[in-house]
Design an enzyme around this catalytic site. Structure first.
Site, PDB file in Angstrom:
ATOM      1  N   SER A 165      28.998  52.473  38.434  1.00 51.75           N
ATOM      2  CA  SER A 165      28.707  53.901  38.673  1.00 51.75           C
ATOM      3  C   SER A 165      29.986  54.734  38.655  1.00 51.75           C
ATOM      4  CB  SER A 165      27.950  54.106  39.989  1.00 51.75           C
ATOM      5  OG  SER A 165      28.635  53.522  41.065  1.00 51.75           O
ATOM      6  N   HIS A 173      23.388  46.495  40.064  1.00 51.74           N
ATOM      7  CA  HIS A 173      24.283  47.408  40.813  1.00 51.74           C
ATOM      8  C   HIS A 173      23.469  48.005  41.971  1.00 51.74           C
ATOM      9  CE1 HIS A 173      27.630  49.922  41.626  1.00 51.74           C
ATOM     10  NE2 HIS A 173      27.511  50.847  40.683  1.00 51.74           N
ATOM     11  N   HIS A 211      29.122  39.031  43.788  1.00 54.36           N
ATOM     12  CA  HIS A 211      29.875  40.252  43.486  1.00 54.36           C
ATOM     13  C   HIS A 211      30.883  39.959  42.382  1.00 54.36           C
ATOM     14  CE1 HIS A 211      32.187  43.951  44.007  1.00 54.36           C
ATOM     15  NE2 HIS A 211      31.069  44.420  44.544  1.00 54.36           N
ATOM     16  N   ARG A 215      31.127  45.775  54.036  1.00 55.33           N
ATOM     17  CA  ARG A 215      30.061  46.773  54.190  1.00 55.33           C
ATOM     18  C   ARG A 215      28.796  46.107  54.726  1.00 55.33           C
ATOM     19  NH1 ARG A 215      30.097  48.891  48.139  1.00 55.33           N
ATOM     20  NH2 ARG A 215      29.919  46.641  47.892  1.00 55.33           N
ATOM     21  N   ASP A 217      24.259  45.476  49.623  1.00 59.59           N
ATOM     22  CA  ASP A 217      22.823  45.726  49.480  1.00 59.59           C
ATOM     23  C   ASP A 217      21.949  44.738  50.247  1.00 59.59           C
ATOM     24  OD1 ASP A 217      23.274  47.902  47.716  1.00 59.59           O
ATOM     25  OD2 ASP A 217      23.732  46.477  46.124  1.00 59.59           O
TER      26      ASP A 217
END
Ligand code: CMX
Length: 441
Positions: free
Chosen positions: A241, A271, A318, A327, A373
């Site tokens: 992105s 993504h 990843h 995160r 995610d």
């Protein structure tokens, strides 16, 4: 000139001059070599872009202007009575490389309120779309429809001097960020709540107002949104992105077009769309096992079934990270404090104990650990935001902070059109054959 813009101008002009003379002296210095594997393998790790706002380490994870997520949770200004950082503060930090004061953060919060009016035609464009149009498609269309307001585009057509590109990009970026919660909440309410829209509350900060317009009640959800919008904001420049925004922007497309390019990339399941895929996968697993609290053995069996079907385990792996994503850990810490007994959250934690070992066992997955995610959906479900097709829009609103502050830097530093070289397979074979023949002489 506003104080943030003034600071940005001073810092970016100084860096532009420094880079110019640095390049003059060291322009031919090699910073990388590219292997065949990288050419065929999605350019992994090739150093080919400058991105000032954040840097990703495979082990330590993301640092925004040098600050880790736990540090940001300490250092960034908070809402009154709140414990989570304000995303406004992170934008300030990314744009000018300084932690803002409380007053500076409040100033930015007020700026975004003042700039948040969405043109009427954008609501009409959204209303013309079928309700089952994916929310990410709606977001891309809504942002593109606001391009009519681009200051960069207007000034460019009037003959803007190239030394002013950064100024127009800053104005577009600030306006676009200010409007995103309103259009995103509008998409949510029209898609899932019969168009029962909620007016903005201008006493609230950017993240809390977004939570309010979504219609999810409670201070804890507002806190989570502040954290969520902070930790998803940037992940250096090479992710799809960010890179897509950067590439489109390098053609001097304005911030609206460039950001939409980035959002089209975020909408892919490898993504940002992985955040919807994770919770969908979890609910499918719970349905198929007939329980809301599966044992670790049951989870393992289901994971093996997914892999046997030739599918990836969403939320794991990843391209850069080689440790559990900070995160993910930040969201786990939040849940341990605010939602220690959440049913679906416990499933996420059990997956964390089971899945890495299975992925390691495949022998090919470079990073068996959870990414950002893997956790967010379970928290959103807990607070009542259950419509998982919407989740990537939340990611997109946050991502705007990083990619647009970086777009300002690209225009301020005068970065040129991005244009790498592609090769055909036969060209590559020729390179390899010539190398073998030279070595054998
Ligand atoms: N489940 C199963 N297999 C996986 C896997 C996973 N979660 N992650 C990687 N693999 C596989 C790859 O598909 C690849 O298999 P093949 O050689 O058969 O094609 C192999 O392991 C090697 O891949 P890799 O080098 O470890 O990973 P990549 O850098 O190519 O891809 C990523 C990274 C994220 C696309 C991948 O790990 C993946 O598909 N994960 C699941 C989707 C996901 O969670 N995406 C979100 C990432 C974070 C974000 O951007 O939001």
């Amino acid at each position: 000139m506003d104080p943030l813009k003034q600071k940005f101008q001073e810092k970016s002009e100084a860096l532009k001059i420094e880079i110019k003379s640095f390049l003059k002296e060291h322009g031919n210095q090699k910073v990388d070599e590219v292997t065949l594997k990288q050419v065929f393998g999605g350019m992994r790790g090739v150093k080919s872009m400058v991105w000032e706002t954040s840097q990703l380490d495979p082990i330590d994870g993301i640092r925004f202007r040098g600050q880790s997520i736990p540090e940001l949770r300490e250092l960034l200004p908070k809402a009154e009575g709140g414990k989570e950082p304000l995303p406004e503060g992170l934008f300030w930090l990314m744009l000018v490389g300084e932690l803002p004061t409380e007053a500076e953060t409040k100033w930015l919060c007020d700026q975004w309120k003042n700039r948040s009016a969405v043109p009427d035609h954008t609501f009409k464009v959204l209303d013309a779309l079928p309700k089952d149009c994916h929310p990410m498609t709606q977001l891309c269309i809504a942002v593109t429809s606001m391009q009519t307001d681009s200051i960069f585009s207007r000034r460019y057509s009037e003959g803007m001097n190239k030394n002013e590109y950064w100024d127009a990009t800053y104005e577009d970026s600030m306006n676009l960020i200010a409007r995103l919660p309103r259009i995103s909440a509008y998409i949510y309410r029209r898609t899932y709540h019969n168009g029962d829209h909620i007016a903005p509350d201008f006493t609230l900060d950017w993240g809390a107002n977004f939570a309010h317009m979504l219609g999810i009640k409670g201070e804890d959800f507002k806190s989570f949104m502040r954290l969520y919008l902070t930790i998803h904001a940037d992940h250096e420049g090479g992710n799809a992105s960010a890179h897509a925004t950067h590439l489109v922007g390098s053609t001097l497309s304005d911030a609206y077009h460039s950001f939409t390019g980035g959002m089209h990339a975020l909408a892919g399941p490898l993504h940002g769309l992985a955040n919807q895929e994770v919770i969908k996968w979890i609910f499918k697993m719970l349905d198929s096992l007939g329980t809301r609290s599966p044992s670790k053995a049951q989870i393992a069996e289901y994971v093996n079934g997914t892999l046997a079907n030739g599918q990836v385990i969403p939320g794991y792996g990843h391209a850069v990270l080689r440790q559990p994503d900070p995160r993910f850990i930040a969201q786990k810490r939040f849940s341990e404090e605010y939602i220690p007994d959440g049913e679906i959250i416990k499933v996420v934690w059990n997956c964390f104990e089971v899945i890495p070992e299975i992925l390691k066992g495949l022998g090919k997955v470079k990073n068996p650990w959870p990414n950002v995610d893997a956790h967010s959906g379970a928290i959103l479900v807990h607070y009542g935001l259950k419509e998982y097709s919407y989740y990537t829009v939340l990611f997109g609103v946050s991502r705007a902070l990083g990619v647009l502050s970086s777009l300002c830097w690209s225009r301020a530093l005068g970065f040129p059109l991005e244009r790498p070289k592609s090769v055909t397979y036969s060209m590559i074979k020729k390179i390899v054959e010539e190398d073998i023949s030279v070595k054998s002489q």
